[in-house]
Design an enzyme around this catalytic site. Structure first.
Site, PDB file in Angstrom:
ATOM      1  CB  THR A  14       5.888 -12.809  -1.754  1.00  0.00           C
ATOM      2  OG1 THR A  14       5.530 -11.994  -2.867  1.00  0.00           O
ATOM      3  CG2 THR A  14       7.394 -12.868  -1.658  1.00  0.00           C
ATOM      4  CG  ASN A  16       6.246  -8.978  -6.433  1.00  0.00           C
ATOM      5  OD1 ASN A  16       7.393  -8.686  -6.734  1.00  0.00           O
ATOM      6  ND2 ASN A  16       5.208  -8.195  -6.681  1.00  0.00           N
ATOM      7  CE  LYS A  19       3.869  -7.091  -3.009  1.00  0.00           C
ATOM      8  NZ  LYS A  19       2.645  -7.499  -2.317  1.00  0.00           N
ATOM      9  CD  GLU A  43      -3.859 -10.664  -2.927  1.00  0.00           C
ATOM     10  OE1 GLU A  43      -4.741  -9.848  -3.248  1.00  0.00           O
ATOM     11  OE2 GLU A  43      -2.655 -10.424  -2.998  1.00  0.00           O
ATOM     12  CG  ASP A  72      -2.886  -6.904   0.168  1.00  0.00           C
ATOM     13  OD1 ASP A  72      -2.596  -7.656  -0.780  1.00  0.00           O
ATOM     14  OD2 ASP A  72      -3.852  -6.130   0.136  1.00  0.00           O
ATOM     15  CG  PHE A 152       7.736  -3.789  -8.172  1.00  0.00           C
ATOM     16  CD1 PHE A 152       6.533  -4.473  -8.293  1.00  0.00           C
ATOM     17  CD2 PHE A 152       8.199  -3.499  -6.894  1.00  0.00           C
ATOM     18  CE1 PHE A 152       5.793  -4.842  -7.178  1.00  0.00           C
ATOM     19  CE2 PHE A 152       7.470  -3.871  -5.772  1.00  0.00           C
ATOM     20  CZ  PHE A 152       6.258  -4.532  -5.909  1.00  0.00           C
ATOM     21  CG  ASP A 155       8.229   0.772  -8.237  1.00  0.00           C
ATOM     22  OD1 ASP A 155       7.434   1.164  -7.363  1.00  0.00           O
ATOM     23  OD2 ASP A 155       9.159  -0.027  -8.004  1.00  0.00           O
ATOM     24  CG  HIS A 180       4.671   1.293   0.061  1.00  0.00           C
ATOM     25  ND1 HIS A 180       5.601   1.740  -0.842  1.00  0.00           N
ATOM     26  CD2 HIS A 180       4.068   0.212  -0.517  1.00  0.00           C
ATOM     27  CE1 HIS A 180       5.553   0.978  -1.937  1.00  0.00           C
ATOM     28  NE2 HIS A 180       4.641   0.042  -1.765  1.00  0.00           N
TER      29      HIS A 180
HETATM   30  P1  IMP Z   1      -0.214  -6.715  -3.951  1.00  0.00           P
HETATM   31  O1  IMP Z   1      -1.660  -7.120  -3.951  1.00  0.00           O
HETATM   32  O2  IMP Z   1       0.295  -6.362  -2.602  1.00  0.00           O
HETATM   33  O3  IMP Z   1       0.698  -7.713  -4.623  1.00  0.00           O
HETATM   34  O4  IMP Z   1      -0.043  -5.390  -4.806  1.00  0.00           O
HETATM   35  C1  IMP Z   1      -1.086  -4.734  -5.451  1.00  0.00           C
HETATM   36  C2  IMP Z   1      -0.605  -4.120  -6.747  1.00  0.00           C
HETATM   37  O5  IMP Z   1       0.180  -2.982  -6.475  1.00  0.00           O
HETATM   38  C3  IMP Z   1       0.224  -5.048  -7.638  1.00  0.00           C
HETATM   39  O6  IMP Z   1      -0.160  -4.861  -8.976  1.00  0.00           O
HETATM   40  C4  IMP Z   1       1.633  -4.579  -7.449  1.00  0.00           C
HETATM   41  O7  IMP Z   1       2.379  -4.725  -8.636  1.00  0.00           O
HETATM   42  C5  IMP Z   1       1.447  -3.116  -7.082  1.00  0.00           C
HETATM   43  N1  IMP Z   1       2.454  -2.734  -6.116  1.00  0.00           N
HETATM   44  C6  IMP Z   1       2.562  -3.153  -4.825  1.00  0.00           C
HETATM   45  N2  IMP Z   1       3.635  -2.611  -4.243  1.00  0.00           N
HETATM   46  C7  IMP Z   1       4.215  -1.829  -5.180  1.00  0.00           C
HETATM   47  C8  IMP Z   1       5.386  -1.037  -5.181  1.00  0.00           C
HETATM   48  O8  IMP Z   1       6.156  -0.947  -4.220  1.00  0.00           O
HETATM   49  N3  IMP Z   1       5.641  -0.390  -6.334  1.00  0.00           N
HETATM   50  C9  IMP Z   1       4.848  -0.477  -7.438  1.00  0.00           C
HETATM   51  N4  IMP Z   1       3.760  -1.220  -7.492  1.00  0.00           N
HETATM   52  C10 IMP Z   1       3.453  -1.907  -6.373  1.00  0.00           C
END
Ligand code: IMP
Length: 194
Positions: A14, A16, A19, A43, A72, A152, A155, A180
């Site tokens: 990752t 991120n 995460k 992706e 994801d 983040f 959130d 989650h």
């Molecule tokens: P990803 O494709 O899994 O990286 O996440 C999809 C989108 O959802 C991204 O813009 C992340 O910032 C957002 N996202 C994923 N998990 C969270 C979380 O736990 N809190 C807030 N936003 C999230």
């Protein structure tokens, strides 16, 4: 991999840091260490978080040949028929939290959920294994956070059920009680340690 480390160390592909920090704390509960691998995970376009996570973990494994997880996640909003779902990253990048709140200005039903799929793969497996979990909650009327520095994604606009604070108003430890991602990681950790 060294026998003693087997089942105790895993790599998380990752870029991120949020995460990764959440994962580090959850896996520590199981005495597991996690390394962050900043490989650019592929992706694919799909309506299914599992399909995206599986393709992504295989792609990441090709680059490092280490026991590896990817995640994801998506935000599914009832009043928008599940949107943005698998397109959450694009929606966050383009309209962000403010745009999302604008889109929901006249929508009464604020119920929503986050979904997380953790996909694991190593050379011992035929195909990736997925662990899926969700956090039920609602979209707030305005952004609420402790500080901008630790922001983040969505959130600041997501309040889990049975809490009066958004995910951005609580510490990582508190978020990990309901999130989650933390739930999916715990399922993964229990499986991995066995
Ligand atoms: P990803 O494709 O899994 O990286 O996440 C999809 C989108 O959802 C991204 O813009 C992340 O910032 C957002 N996202 C994923 N998990 C969270 C979380 O736990 N809190 C807030 N936003 C999230």
């Amino acid at each position: 991999m060294n026998f003693q480390l087997k089942g105790r160390v895993v790599f998380f592909a990752t870029n991120n840091i949020n995460k990764f920090n959440e994962a580090r704390k959850v896996l520590a509960e199981y005495n597991m260490a996690v390394g962050m691998l900043g490989v650019k995970a592929l992706e694919i376009q799909s309506d299914s978080l599992e399909e995206i996570a599986k393709a992504s973990v295989l792609h990441a494994f090709e680059k490092c040949h280490l026991p590896i997880i990817v995640e994801d996640a998506g935000l599914f909003i009832d009043g928008l028929n599940g949107f943005p779902g698998p397109y959450s990253a694009y929606v966050y990048k383009t309209i962000g939290n403010r745009g999302l709140l604008k889109l929901m200005e006249n929508i009464e039903n604020r119920e929503a959920k986050f979904e997380s799929v953790i996909a694991y793969y190593s050379s011992e497996l035929k195909s990736p294994i997925c662990f899926k979990e969700e956090a039920i909650g609602e979209i707030t009327k305005e952004e609420r956070r402790r500080d901008r520095a630790s922001d983040f994604g969505f959130d600041p606009v997501f309040k889990p059920a049975n809490s009066d604070k958004t995910f951005a108003e609580v510490t990582i430890t508190e978020k990990n009680k309901y999130s989650h991602r933390a739930k999916a990681l715990r399922n993964f950790a229990k499986w991995y340690k066995n």
